[in-house]
Design a protein around this motif. Structure first.
Motif, PDB file in Angstrom:
ATOM      1  N   ASP A 217       0.853  -1.183   0.000  1.00 60.54           N
ATOM      2  CA  ASP A 217       0.000   0.000   0.000  1.00 60.54           C
ATOM      3  C   ASP A 217       0.897   1.244   0.000  1.00 60.54           C
ATOM      4  OD1 ASP A 217      -2.340   1.434   0.042  1.00 60.54           O
ATOM      5  OD2 ASP A 217      -2.434   1.491   2.234  1.00 60.54           O
ATOM      6  N   LEU A 218       0.388   2.343  -0.559  1.00 58.12           N
ATOM      7  CA  LEU A 218       1.164   3.585  -0.585  1.00 58.12           C
ATOM      8  C   LEU A 218       1.115   4.287   0.765  1.00 58.12           C
ATOM      9  CD1 LEU A 218       2.806   5.739  -2.083  1.00 58.12           C
ATOM     10  CD2 LEU A 218       0.630   6.779  -2.776  1.00 58.12           C
ATOM     11  N   ARG A 219      -0.100   4.507   1.293  1.00 55.84           N
ATOM     12  CA  ARG A 219      -0.265   5.271   2.527  1.00 55.84           C
ATOM     13  C   ARG A 219      -0.332   4.328   3.719  1.00 55.84           C
ATOM     14  NH1 ARG A 219      -2.258  10.383   0.811  1.00 55.84           N
ATOM     15  NH2 ARG A 219      -1.098  10.769  -1.131  1.00 55.84           N
ATOM     16  N   MET A 220       0.716   4.345   4.545  1.00 51.96           N
ATOM     17  CA  MET A 220       0.742   3.533   5.765  1.00 51.96           C
ATOM     18  C   MET A 220       1.360   4.366   6.873  1.00 51.96           C
ATOM     19  SD  MET A 220       2.025  -0.238   4.416  1.00 51.96           S
ATOM     20  CE  MET A 220       3.550   0.392   3.686  1.00 51.96           C
TER      21      MET A 220
ATOM     22  N   ILE B 226       2.771  -0.953  -6.268  1.00 48.65           N
ATOM     23  CA  ILE B 226       2.194  -0.101  -5.228  1.00 48.65           C
ATOM     24  C   ILE B 226       0.685   0.055  -5.460  1.00 48.65           C
ATOM     25  CG2 ILE B 226       2.119   2.270  -4.352  1.00 48.65           C
ATOM     26  CD1 ILE B 226       5.087   2.405  -4.492  1.00 48.65           C
ATOM     27  N   LEU B 227      -0.082  -0.108  -4.366  1.00 50.04           N
ATOM     28  CA  LEU B 227      -1.537   0.046  -4.396  1.00 50.04           C
ATOM     29  C   LEU B 227      -1.923   1.285  -3.587  1.00 50.04           C
ATOM     30  CD1 LEU B 227      -2.482  -3.640  -3.410  1.00 50.04           C
ATOM     31  CD2 LEU B 227      -1.962  -2.755  -5.701  1.00 50.04           C
ATOM     32  N   THR B 228      -2.933   1.994  -4.049  1.00 47.89           N
ATOM     33  CA  THR B 228      -3.387   3.145  -3.269  1.00 47.89           C
ATOM     34  C   THR B 228      -4.821   3.531  -3.613  1.00 47.89           C
ATOM     35  OG1 THR B 228      -2.941   5.452  -2.711  1.00 47.89           O
ATOM     36  CG2 THR B 228      -2.452   4.781  -4.952  1.00 47.89           C
TER      37      THR B 228
ATOM     38  N   THR C 135       6.652   5.351 -11.209  1.00 49.11           N
ATOM     39  CA  THR C 135       7.246   4.535 -12.269  1.00 49.11           C
ATOM     40  C   THR C 135       8.576   5.127 -12.724  1.00 49.11           C
ATOM     41  OG1 THR C 135       5.851   5.696 -13.871  1.00 49.11           O
ATOM     42  CG2 THR C 135       5.083   3.560 -13.075  1.00 49.11           C
ATOM     43  N   ARG C 136       8.698   6.453 -12.676  1.00 43.60           N
ATOM     44  CA  ARG C 136       9.976   7.085 -13.044  1.00 43.60           C
ATOM     45  C   ARG C 136      11.080   6.649 -12.093  1.00 43.60           C
ATOM     46  NH1 ARG C 136      13.208  11.026 -11.603  1.00 43.60           N
ATOM     47  NH2 ARG C 136      11.925  11.587  -9.799  1.00 43.60           N
ATOM     48  N   ARG C 137      10.739   6.465 -10.837  1.00 49.82           N
ATOM     49  CA  ARG C 137      11.733   6.069  -9.835  1.00 49.82           C
ATOM     50  C   ARG C 137      11.996   4.567  -9.823  1.00 49.82           C
ATOM     51  NH1 ARG C 137       9.746   9.234  -4.507  1.00 49.82           N
ATOM     52  NH2 ARG C 137      11.264   7.838  -3.504  1.00 49.82           N
ATOM     53  N   GLY C 138      11.237   3.800 -10.609  1.00 49.02           N
ATOM     54  CA  GLY C 138      11.536   2.381 -10.747  1.00 49.02           C
ATOM     55  C   GLY C 138      10.480   1.443 -10.208  1.00 49.02           C
ATOM     56  N   VAL C 139       9.367   1.971  -9.659  1.00 52.54           N
ATOM     57  CA  VAL C 139       8.269   1.099  -9.223  1.00 52.54           C
ATOM     58  C   VAL C 139       7.717   0.375 -10.453  1.00 52.54           C
ATOM     59  CG1 VAL C 139       5.937   1.064  -8.281  1.00 52.54           C
ATOM     60  CG2 VAL C 139       7.687   2.516  -7.234  1.00 52.54           C
ATOM     61  N   PHE C 140       7.492  -0.937 -10.315  1.00 57.00           N
ATOM     62  CA  PHE C 140       7.070  -1.708 -11.481  1.00 57.00           C
ATOM     63  C   PHE C 140       5.688  -1.292 -11.963  1.00 57.00           C
ATOM     64  CE2 PHE C 140       5.037  -5.166 -13.700  1.00 57.00           C
ATOM     65  CZ  PHE C 140       6.004  -5.516 -14.621  1.00 57.00           C
ATOM     66  N   SER C 141       4.755  -1.118 -11.010  1.00 55.11           N
ATOM     67  CA  SER C 141       3.388  -0.789 -11.413  1.00 55.11           C
ATOM     68  C   SER C 141       2.696  -0.049 -10.269  1.00 55.11           C
ATOM     69  CB  SER C 141       2.615  -2.067 -11.756  1.00 55.11           C
ATOM     70  OG  SER C 141       1.359  -1.767 -12.302  1.00 55.11           O
ATOM     71  N   PHE C 142       1.676   0.740 -10.625  1.00 57.68           N
ATOM     72  CA  PHE C 142       0.969   1.590  -9.664  1.00 57.68           C
ATOM     73  C   PHE C 142      -0.520   1.383  -9.905  1.00 57.68           C
ATOM     74  CE2 PHE C 142       1.443   5.264  -6.838  1.00 57.68           C
ATOM     75  CZ  PHE C 142       0.194   5.869  -6.918  1.00 57.68           C
TER      76      PHE C 142
END
Length: 451
Positions: free
Chosen positions: A56-59, A82-84, A96-103
């Motif tokens: 999750d994004l917000r924790m 990342i899920l949000t 995604t620019r920073r390298g997260v595979f999917s949002f």
């Protein structure tokens, strides 16, 4: 055979969502582990060794992006989704620019989530079905349970998917060629040749011919055409070990071949196309070699598209029992001796040793212990003696070089019966310089005339 499941790590401070997602993903055939905070996730990753993290994004405390940044620092090849419920286009673009595979945004579309999971696992190194059917054969020679090594192997598996040049760094004896062979076996070139050459083990005067080949009569002793290692590796992989030892003039020629995909054999006026994947390795710090004008910066960037840093044996001590017992079983089967393992004190000695010679030294210690033991277990005293002898037997570089030069010059004098002009030609040195070498080692040519 039971299918090997891919491991997922779910991270969310919403326990109800964790429970719901776990049920869905276990139903889809995945092994699911959970963490209720970013901090807990980081603690679990070394033990769980997940193939994918979904967070999750917000924790509270460490949020999803902070967790991603920490994962990228420690284990850069591990994909993160990342899920949000607070998703927005700017957030997704930045992630995604920073390298997260999917949002992905909540409420989740189960089908979309499963598709993203499958895509991430496929790109990161193959599906569970592929792992099961291939039996991880591409890495079968590498014995490890080290998280550091597993991370390196994950990067190697990704690198194998392309033709990008790979530079493997590591101390002598760490197994750089094993990693190179694994990359080759995992690549689309696996059915083509893998050719290895140690650039530091071949005299400078012969290395160009060895790599690029030569025509008949190109130089004294060239009695027939020789294709060279580039053409021997056509369609496959050429492994340039100890690339840091390659002389500067040859670095220029290698760079030209890599840029133009063509080479010209020694003594030929015609060029020929070459199609090889280059993997190189070194124990040297090439950045320091560049600063000292001993290695070309442009060649460095051409070779170092993907960089893999192989840990020393001292940095992967958890692998020492695995490796020691593996080599013991291998050597015992070959020799026919009924030796089943190491005494507890012997294994403690193995685990606490400094291992300057890395895995190569460990192999020698195990083989020596097996040869000298008279019982079914190798004792601590045999291990201690073998480790001490291995350390004592490694001479300083200056002494090893002096001994090599002396032995080399003596062999030349014997071969030429003391003919300095002939010996100098064979060594590729002018006569004045060759006389200086003989004088430095107190070798008198006349003593060999009647040998």
């Amino acid at each position: 055979m039971e299918e090997k499941k891919q491991r997922l790590l779910l991270v969310d401070d919403d326990t109800d969502l964790l429970r719901l997602l776990s049920i869905r993903l276990r139903g889809a055939g995945y092994e699911v582990n959970i963490a209720e905070s970013g901090e807990e996730a980081l603690a679990k990753i070394p033990a769980v060794r997940p193939h994918l993290v979904i967070t999750d994004l917000r924790m509270a405390g460490m949020d999803g992006m902070a967790l991603f940044d920490a994962i990228r620092t420690r284990q850069g090849s591990l994909p993160v989704i990342i899920l949000t419920a607070h998703g927005s286009i700017p957030d997704a673009v930045e992630a995604t620019r920073r390298g997260v595979f999917s949002f992905l945004t909540k409420p989740l579309d189960s089908k979309a989530l499963l598709e993203e999971i499958q895509r991430a696992l496929r790109i990161a190194g193959g599906s569970a079905e592929q792992e099961s059917s291939e039996g991880m054969s591409w890495r079968s020679e590498i014995i490890t349970k080290s998280p550091t090594m597993e991370d390196l192997l994950a990067k190697a598996r990704l690198a194998a998917e392309s033709d990008a040049a790979v530079l493997i760094r590591g101390e002598s004896g760490t197994g750089k060629e094993l990693i190179a062979r694994a990359i080759h076996r995992a690549s689309a070139r696996a059915d083509k040749p893998f050719v290895a050459v140690n650039c530091g083990a071949i005299p400078d005067t012969l290395l160009e011919s060895e790599l690029f080949g030569h025509t008949k009569g190109a130089f004294t002793g060239a009695m027939k055409d020789y294709p060279g290692l580039f053409r021997s590796a056509e369609g496959g992989t050429l492994f340039l070990d100890e690339i840091g030892d390659m002389p500067l003039p040859l670095q220029v020629k290698l760079l030209r071949v890599l840029q133009e995909k063509q080479m010209r054999p020694v003594g030929s006026v015609a060029t020929c196309a070459v199609d090889v994947r280059i993997i190189s390795a070194t124990h040297r710090h090439l950045e320091e070699e560049i600063s000292a004008d001993r290695f070309r910066e442009d060649l460095y960037y051409r070779l170092n598209v993907v960089s893999l840093d192989l840990p020393s044996l001292a940095e992967r001590r958890e692998d020492i029992p695995l490796l020691a017992n593996h080599f013991l079983q291998k050597f015992a089967a070959r020799s026919g001796k009924k030796v089943t393992g190491f005494a507890p004190e012997a294994m403690e000695a193995l685990l606490s040793a400094s291992w300057p010679g890395n895995v190569r030294q460990l192999i020698n210690v195990v083989e020596q212990g097996l040869a000298l033991t008279t019982t079914s277990l190798i004792s601590a005293s045999l291990v201690a003696d073998a480790i001490h002898e291995n350390i004592e037997s490694i001479p300083p570089f200056s002494e090893a070089r002096r001994q090599f030069e002396q032995d080399y010059l003596v062999r030349l004098m014997q071969l030429t019966r003391g003919n300095v002009a002939h010996a100098a030609r064979l060594a590729g040195r002018n006569r004045t310089e060759f006389y200086k070498l003989l004088g430095r080692h107190h070798i008198v040519p006349s003593l060999f005339k009647n040998v």
